[in-house]
Design a protein around this motif. Sequence first.
Motif, PDB file in Angstrom:
ATOM      1  N   ALA A  60       0.831  -1.203   0.000  1.00  0.00           N
ATOM      2  CA  ALA A  60       0.000   0.000   0.000  1.00  0.00           C
ATOM      3  C   ALA A  60       0.867   1.254   0.000  1.00  0.00           C
ATOM      4  N   LYS A  61       1.980   1.225   0.725  1.00  0.00           N
ATOM      5  CA  LYS A  61       2.900   2.371   0.738  1.00  0.00           C
ATOM      6  C   LYS A  61       3.475   2.620  -0.648  1.00  0.00           C
ATOM      7  N   VAL A  62       3.893   1.560  -1.310  1.00  0.00           N
ATOM      8  CA  VAL A  62       4.476   1.681  -2.653  1.00  0.00           C
ATOM      9  C   VAL A  62       3.434   2.230  -3.632  1.00  0.00           C
ATOM     10  N   ASN A  63       2.216   1.683  -3.576  1.00  0.00           N
ATOM     11  CA  ASN A  63       1.158   2.130  -4.478  1.00  0.00           C
ATOM     12  C   ASN A  63       0.772   3.577  -4.205  1.00  0.00           C
ATOM     13  N   ALA A  64       0.736   3.973  -2.941  1.00  0.00           N
ATOM     14  CA  ALA A  64       0.396   5.353  -2.599  1.00  0.00           C
ATOM     15  C   ALA A  64       1.452   6.313  -3.134  1.00  0.00           C
ATOM     16  N   ALA A  65       2.721   5.916  -3.044  1.00  0.00           N
ATOM     17  CA  ALA A  65       3.798   6.752  -3.570  1.00  0.00           C
ATOM     18  C   ALA A  65       3.681   6.871  -5.089  1.00  0.00           C
ATOM     19  N   ARG A  66       3.370   5.780  -5.744  1.00  0.00           N
ATOM     20  CA  ARG A  66       3.222   5.787  -7.200  1.00  0.00           C
ATOM     21  C   ARG A  66       2.053   6.681  -7.614  1.00  0.00           C
ATOM     22  N   ASN A  67       0.947   6.591  -6.893  1.00  0.00           N
ATOM     23  CA  ASN A  67      -0.214   7.426  -7.195  1.00  0.00           C
ATOM     24  C   ASN A  67       0.082   8.900  -6.950  1.00  0.00           C
ATOM     25  N   ARG A  68       0.839   9.184  -5.888  1.00  0.00           N
ATOM     26  CA  ARG A  68       1.188  10.563  -5.565  1.00  0.00           C
ATOM     27  C   ARG A  68       2.029  11.182  -6.682  1.00  0.00           C
TER      28      ARG A  68
END
Length: 86
Positions: free
Chosen positions: A14-22
Amino acid sequence: MPNIKSAKKRVEVAKVNAARNRIAKSVLKTSIKKFDAAVAEGNREMADSAYRAAVKTIDRSVSKGILHKNTAARKKSSLTLKLNAM
């Protein structure tokens, strides 16, 4: 804090995906700001190229799930109206 191994993994993913979305949202906002700056400046050629880049970024955001398709259509419509008003 999760105790189960699979829950720990989900937190990390979830952290990785949130960073990618950001990052994707930032790129989207930057491209729209560049277009708005070109329109405000009154430079038609720069506005045309910025418009194409912004629309491409918006479409990419839809395919990645960053934006809903109707939101993208609304944003593209708004950009087109600004470009045509020049």
